[in-house]
Design a protein around this motif. Structure first.
Motif, PDB file in Angstrom:
ATOM      1  N   UNK A 120     -30.898  72.155  77.961  1.00  0.00           N
ATOM      2  CA  UNK A 120     -30.636  70.646  78.672  1.00  0.00           C
ATOM      3  C   UNK A 120     -31.110  68.880  78.343  1.00  0.00           C
ATOM      4  N   UNK A 121     -31.579  69.157  76.620  1.00  0.00           N
ATOM      5  CA  UNK A 121     -31.670  68.016  76.065  1.00  0.00           C
ATOM      6  C   UNK A 121     -30.640  67.369  75.727  1.00  0.00           C
ATOM      7  N   UNK A 122     -29.598  67.562  75.456  1.00  0.00           N
ATOM      8  CA  UNK A 122     -27.808  67.268  75.199  1.00  0.00           C
ATOM      9  C   UNK A 122     -27.308  66.599  76.646  1.00  0.00           C
ATOM     10  N   UNK A 123     -27.356  67.082  77.494  1.00  0.00           N
ATOM     11  CA  UNK A 123     -27.144  67.075  78.637  1.00  0.00           C
ATOM     12  C   UNK A 123     -26.066  65.029  79.056  1.00  0.00           C
ATOM     13  N   UNK A 124     -27.948  64.609  78.960  1.00  0.00           N
ATOM     14  CA  UNK A 124     -27.522  63.272  79.071  1.00  0.00           C
ATOM     15  C   UNK A 124     -26.423  62.259  78.450  1.00  0.00           C
ATOM     16  N   UNK A 125     -27.474  63.258  77.031  1.00  0.00           N
ATOM     17  CA  UNK A 125     -25.426  62.319  76.034  1.00  0.00           C
ATOM     18  C   UNK A 125     -24.608  62.205  75.988  1.00  0.00           C
ATOM     19  N   UNK A 126     -24.356  64.027  76.061  1.00  0.00           N
ATOM     20  CA  UNK A 126     -22.816  64.182  76.664  1.00  0.00           C
ATOM     21  C   UNK A 126     -21.869  63.310  77.231  1.00  0.00           C
ATOM     22  N   UNK A 127     -22.261  63.397  78.138  1.00  0.00           N
ATOM     23  CA  UNK A 127     -22.330  62.830  80.126  1.00  0.00           C
ATOM     24  C   UNK A 127     -22.042  61.348  79.450  1.00  0.00           C
ATOM     25  N   UNK A 128     -22.595  60.476  78.952  1.00  0.00           N
ATOM     26  CA  UNK A 128     -22.141  59.018  78.517  1.00  0.00           C
ATOM     27  C   UNK A 128     -20.720  59.190  77.290  1.00  0.00           C
ATOM     28  N   UNK A 129     -20.246  60.627  76.878  1.00  0.00           N
ATOM     29  CA  UNK A 129     -19.077  60.779  75.979  1.00  0.00           C
ATOM     30  C   UNK A 129     -17.635  60.044  76.528  1.00  0.00           C
ATOM     31  N   UNK A 130     -17.217  59.293  75.795  1.00  0.00           N
ATOM     32  CA  UNK A 130     -15.733  59.287  75.861  1.00  0.00           C
ATOM     33  C   UNK A 130     -14.570  60.853  75.572  1.00  0.00           C
TER      34      UNK A 130
END
Length: 243
Positions: free
Chosen positions: A192-202
């Motif tokens: 869960x703690x990585x979801x936001x970062x993953x959504x922001x990637x190209x």
């Protein structure tokens, strides 16, 4: 040097990493699926290949699995049809000299438009080499044209959970991902703690269906490319520099 996660089977990630290096990117293998050969299907493949009038290969993984038992040099005139350029390249590298693939597109809808189908004999026998399961579109379309379809399901895909500490440590700038199934596993296994970062990637991908799956999982930056290669990576780098 930007970092890109290669969410690809391990067999494909090594070649992709070389492309990244040539373009000044750092490719990090990050597989969420494992390709497991089916020994029974592989044992039957040479006989099926021998009697087929044409052979359709659904992916580079199908080629890399099948070449263990196929000697292309002895069957150089048989039409081998690839779903896209990467699969065609895998066939060429395996020694196959009669290869057809769409100039535009990476799916069965593009493949069915190739003229090679019209050059086959009446009621031609077509072998489809693939993993277990898969889309029925091409088989159905060819059957409607009177062709006899046989399958060689030479591998299966097994889901695996990657080491998400690698993701956290590498802090990637981009992701290269090439199947809807992979997209689902990538996001469903993510902490869960990585979801936001993953959504922001190209995200780089090669088909609209995969782009749709990425959007459904919240990815906002998606580049649809025909081929994962140095020119496309360079093009994006130049565009980023201009911004």
């Amino acid at each position: 040097m930007p970092t890109i996660l290669l969410v690809r089977p391990a067999e494909r990630a090594a070649a992709d990493a070389l492309i990244c290096k040539a373009a000044g990117w750092r490719g990090v293998p990050f597989s969420v699926l494992e390709i497991v050969p089916d020994e029974t299907q592989l044992a039957a493949l040479p006989a099926k290949y021998d009697v087929a009038d044409a052979v359709f290969w659904v992916s580079p993984s199908a080629v890399q699995t099948g070449i263990a038992v196929i000697d292309f040099a002895c069957l150089s005139e048989k039409p081998n049809i690839a779903v896209g350029r990467a699969t065609a390249d895998a066939l060429w590298q395996a020694g196959c000299t009669t290869v057809y693939s769409p100039e535009n597109g990476n799916d069965s809808e593009a493949v069915i438009c190739l003229s090679v189908w019209q050059n086959l004999p009446l009621n031609a026998r077509v072998l489809i080499v693939r993993g277990k399961g898969g889309r029925p579109y091409l088989a159905q379309a060819l059957s409607e044209q009177g062709m006899q379809i046989e399958f060689a399901e030479v591998y299966r895909r097994e889901l695996k959970t990657p080491d998400w500490q690698v993701f956290a440590k590498e802090k990637p700038d981009a992701v290269w991902i090439t199947s809807v199934e992979t997209v689902r596993q990538f996001f469903s296994s993510m902490p869960d703690e990585l979801v936001q970062a993953a959504k922001s990637l190209l995200y780089f991908t090669h088909h609209p269906r995969i782009a749709d799956a990425l959007q459904q999982h919240g990815a906002a930056r998606i580049e649809l490319i025909q081929q994962f290669d140095v020119p496309n990576l360079n093009r994006y780098t130049e565009q980023a520099d201009e911004r």
